[in-house]
Design an enzyme around this catalytic site. Sequence first.
Site, PDB file in Angstrom:
ATOM      1  N   ARG A 186      -4.154 -11.768  17.804  1.00 44.34           N
ATOM      2  CA  ARG A 186      -3.931 -10.323  17.777  1.00 44.34           C
ATOM      3  C   ARG A 186      -5.285  -9.636  17.937  1.00 44.34           C
ATOM      4  O   ARG A 186      -6.284 -10.057  17.317  1.00 44.34           O
ATOM      5  CB  ARG A 186      -3.324  -9.889  16.433  1.00 44.34           C
ATOM      6  CG  ARG A 186      -1.860 -10.235  16.266  1.00 44.34           C
ATOM      7  CD  ARG A 186      -0.967  -9.413  17.205  1.00 44.34           C
ATOM      8  NE  ARG A 186       0.446  -9.711  17.006  1.00 44.34           N
ATOM      9  CZ  ARG A 186       1.111 -10.687  17.621  1.00 44.34           C
ATOM     10  NH1 ARG A 186       0.507 -11.467  18.509  1.00 44.34           N
ATOM     11  NH2 ARG A 186       2.394 -10.874  17.391  1.00 44.34           N
ATOM     12  N   GLU A 243      -3.820  -2.321  21.732  1.00 41.23           N
ATOM     13  CA  GLU A 243      -2.918  -2.672  22.817  1.00 41.23           C
ATOM     14  C   GLU A 243      -1.788  -1.646  22.984  1.00 41.23           C
ATOM     15  O   GLU A 243      -1.241  -1.204  21.978  1.00 41.23           O
ATOM     16  CB  GLU A 243      -2.308  -4.037  22.452  1.00 41.23           C
ATOM     17  CG  GLU A 243      -2.088  -4.912  23.627  1.00 41.23           C
ATOM     18  CD  GLU A 243      -1.726  -6.311  23.185  1.00 41.23           C
ATOM     19  OE1 GLU A 243      -2.573  -6.983  22.580  1.00 41.23           O
ATOM     20  OE2 GLU A 243      -0.596  -6.710  23.425  1.00 41.23           O
ATOM     21  N   HIS A 246      -1.547 -10.056  27.244  1.00 38.79           N
ATOM     22  CA  HIS A 246      -0.704 -10.614  26.169  1.00 38.79           C
ATOM     23  C   HIS A 246       0.354 -11.574  26.734  1.00 38.79           C
ATOM     24  O   HIS A 246       1.557 -11.349  26.613  1.00 38.79           O
ATOM     25  CB  HIS A 246      -0.043  -9.497  25.358  1.00 38.79           C
ATOM     26  CG  HIS A 246       0.307  -9.926  23.959  1.00 38.79           C
ATOM     27  ND1 HIS A 246       0.238  -9.096  22.873  1.00 38.79           N
ATOM     28  CD2 HIS A 246       0.732 -11.127  23.475  1.00 38.79           C
ATOM     29  CE1 HIS A 246       0.613  -9.755  21.781  1.00 38.79           C
ATOM     30  NE2 HIS A 246       0.923 -10.998  22.123  1.00 38.79           N
TER      31      HIS A 246
HETATM   32  C1  DGY Z   1       3.838 -13.723  19.254  1.00 41.59           C
HETATM   33  O1  DGY Z   1       4.772 -14.516  19.295  1.00 41.59           O
HETATM   34  O2  DGY Z   1       3.425 -13.233  18.219  1.00 41.59           O
HETATM   35  C2  DGY Z   1       3.216 -13.401  20.555  1.00 41.59           C
HETATM   36  O3  DGY Z   1       2.149 -12.572  20.433  1.00 41.59           O
HETATM   37  C3  DGY Z   1       4.262 -12.906  21.547  1.00 41.59           C
HETATM   38  O4  DGY Z   1       3.990 -13.553  22.735  1.00 41.59           O
END
Ligand code: DGY
Length: 312
Positions: A225, A254, A272
Amino acid sequence: MRRPPRIVLTYPIHARAISEELSPHARVTIARTRAELLRSLRDADALITRVFDRVDEKLLDLAPKLRAVGNYGVGVDNIDLRACARRGVRVANTPDVLTRATAELTVALLFAAARRFPEGEALCRSGRFRGWQPDLLLGQELQGRRAVLVGKGRIGRETGRLFRALGLKVEWITRKDTPGMVQKKLKRAQVLSLHIPLTSETLGWLDESRLALLPPEAIVLNTTRGPVVDESALVRVLKERKIFAAGLDVFEKEPEIPLALRRLPNVVLSPHLGSATAEAREAMARLVISGVLSILGGKRPWNEVNPNETSC
Ligand code: DGY
């Protein structure tokens, strides 16, 4: 006969999985706008969200019948787990099935950063490539380099396995490490790859002081993240060439990617895409649906999220 439950989705996540696994057991509503979502929550027994749909007190207030939330993703930082727990709303997510896809994307970013793909690609596309040269865009060979992975959950472990297969020396930073151990590992991290979930404790984990410990040849990778990295501090060290490069799949605010970051030649950017393979996305859809239906059926699915624990 009891009416099937009402399940609201914020997106038609996967048409085949919905028609095969969800529609036969539920009344399905796809809420394509925020207004539609808020309206349909009144009547919803379960909600299936994407990883950036916020589930907070405000939303829960509008959903008096809600019993389950299914997150189409493994990270649950978009969901106020405690607020859900207080109201008896149980949460399921999609661990495991996206582990390999995300680890593979991390490796792709590593290769691209080490071999300067953005600069090479830009040169080819510009029409200014004048042929092979002995010193054109020299990169790094990965064999024998030391990779430090932050977080030893499923994705951190799988990424470590792939890095080892490439000949990198691998070690992890975990919650058990003392600040001194963390510093020592950062100082020798030629590759630093982040695999910790976003929580109040990990927010801004890779900050200016930690970035300053990295060696000049370091490559920073982030497929977890954005907010676990202080993005402005990262831009500064990349700009001043204090580290070699970065490969980023996620961003602090984002979908906004700051111009300063987009302009840097020594950063590889992807939008992402960690779990974005056809295989992973279908498996994620089937898993989140089965988790939600199990909760509504009074069972405890293996992919139910414990409100006190989050892992990738
Ligand atoms: C997640 O699964 O948390 C990812 O970021 C989505 O692709």
